[in-house]
Design a protein around this motif. Structure first.
Motif, mmCIF file in Angstrom:
data_model
loop_
_atom_site.group_PDB
_atom_site.id
_atom_site.type_symbol
_atom_site.label_atom_id
_atom_site.label_comp_id
_atom_site.label_asym_id
_atom_site.label_seq_id
_atom_site.Cartn_x
_atom_site.Cartn_y
_atom_site.Cartn_z
ATOM 1 N N ALA A 45 1.067 -1.190 0.074
ATOM 2 C CA ALA A 45 -0.020 -0.007 -0.124
ATOM 3 C C ALA A 45 0.771 1.273 -0.013
ATOM 4 O O ALA A 45 1.933 1.186 0.839
ATOM 5 N N GLY A 46 0.478 2.280 -0.596
ATOM 6 C CA GLY A 46 1.157 3.616 -0.775
ATOM 7 C C GLY A 46 2.094 3.454 -2.046
ATOM 8 O O GLY A 46 2.730 4.709 -2.366
ATOM 9 N N GLN A 47 2.134 2.323 -2.806
ATOM 10 C CA GLN A 47 3.108 2.575 -4.036
ATOM 11 C C GLN A 47 2.263 2.543 -5.183
ATOM 12 O O GLN A 47 1.096 2.133 -5.241
ATOM 13 N N GLU A 48 2.658 3.406 -6.114
ATOM 14 C CA GLU A 48 2.004 3.508 -7.465
ATOM 15 C C GLU A 48 2.794 2.246 -8.405
ATOM 16 O O GLU A 48 3.998 2.556 -8.443
ATOM 17 N N THR A 49 1.837 1.435 -8.923
ATOM 18 C CA THR A 49 2.488 0.454 -9.651
ATOM 19 C C THR A 49 1.898 0.499 -11.204
ATOM 20 O O THR A 49 0.983 1.119 -11.529
ATOM 21 N N MET A 50 2.880 -0.146 -12.082
ATOM 22 C CA MET A 50 2.462 -0.640 -13.313
ATOM 23 C C MET A 50 2.782 -1.784 -13.535
ATOM 24 O O MET A 50 4.168 -2.280 -13.616
ATOM 25 N N ALA A 51 2.061 -2.719 -14.492
ATOM 26 C CA ALA A 51 2.447 -4.001 -14.742
ATOM 27 C C ALA A 51 2.929 -4.069 -16.139
ATOM 28 O O ALA A 51 2.574 -3.184 -16.975
ATOM 29 N N VAL A 52 4.176 -4.657 -16.057
ATOM 30 C CA VAL A 52 4.817 -4.981 -17.514
ATOM 31 C C VAL A 52 3.826 -5.847 -18.446
ATOM 32 O O VAL A 52 3.615 -7.107 -17.865
ATOM 33 N N THR A 53 3.345 -5.208 -19.747
ATOM 34 C CA THR A 53 2.657 -6.214 -20.317
ATOM 35 C C THR A 53 3.396 -6.224 -21.871
ATOM 36 O O THR A 53 4.381 -5.820 -22.021
#
Length: 210
Positions: A45-53
């Protein structure tokens, strides 16, 4: 560029095999990028995430947009220098904007599990590609480690090596689920590989006789 992209190798899978510096970078990251499995394992929680696709351009654009305010930590399996997203990052960003934290590759882990030195070994990848014929040709005493995928697996690769002149009695090690609780390493020969349940997305190691 004020901020950096920190490329952190996360090893073969088990958290115990991540170097402390990489784990610290992941835990303290404000912006965290990685595969869905890695994000599920490490993001908090608190992290902004981006999945590698498959949309690599979109992933790169996201990272570029974040660099004005924050460092971006990118998690890659194994070691970043061995068939990872690092190639694509170098094409998009300057080397000066990248900080790479090495990790333990699945190939290194496989050789360690076999107590087999790899300084004289040849490493090749069948993952989404086929190595050049001269890279996989037989030679006495040759040791070769191979990345695999679903198509080129523990059945199809031995068949190919046999056609390329490797003896049927060449030792073959099928290393799957490395570092996980259900890890399995099967010792067999190229000639007998087809009698064992097929394994893809694993590491194969062959060791020819001198």
């Amino acid at each position: 560029m004020k901020h950096k992209i920190i490329v952190a190798g996360i090893g073969p899978g088990n958290e115990a095999y991540i170097v402390p510096k990489a784990l610290q970078a992941i835990k303290s990251a404000k912006i965290l990028v990685g595969g869905r499995r890695a994000l599920a394992q490490f993001a908090h929680a608190g992290q902004e995430t981006m999945a590698v696709t498959a949309d690599i351009k979109g992933v790169m654009a996201f990272m570029a947009s974040q660099l004005t305010e924050h460092d971006v930590v990118v998690m890659v399996s194994g070691d970043p220098g061995y068939y990872s997203l690092l190639d694509a990052l170098r094409r998009e960003f300057s080397p000066e904007s990248l900080q790479v934290i090495p990790g333990i590759s699945a190939m290194q882990y496989a050789f360690a599990s076999l107590a087999l030195p790899w300084h004289d070994a040849q490493w090749v990848s069948f993952h989404g590609r086929v190595p050049a014929a001269d890279a996989i040709n037989y030679a006495p005493g040759k040791i070769m480690g191979m990345l695999t995928d679903g198509k080129y697996n523990s059945h199809t690769i031995p068949e190919l090596l046999l056609k390329n002149g490797w003896p049927a009695d060449t030792s073959l090690y099928i290393c799957s689920r490395l570092s996980y609780p259900d890890e399995e390493i099967v010792t067999t020969t190229l000639g007998n590989a087809g009698t064992i349940a097929v394994q893809g997305h694993c590491i194969l190691v062959v060791k020819a006789r001198n």
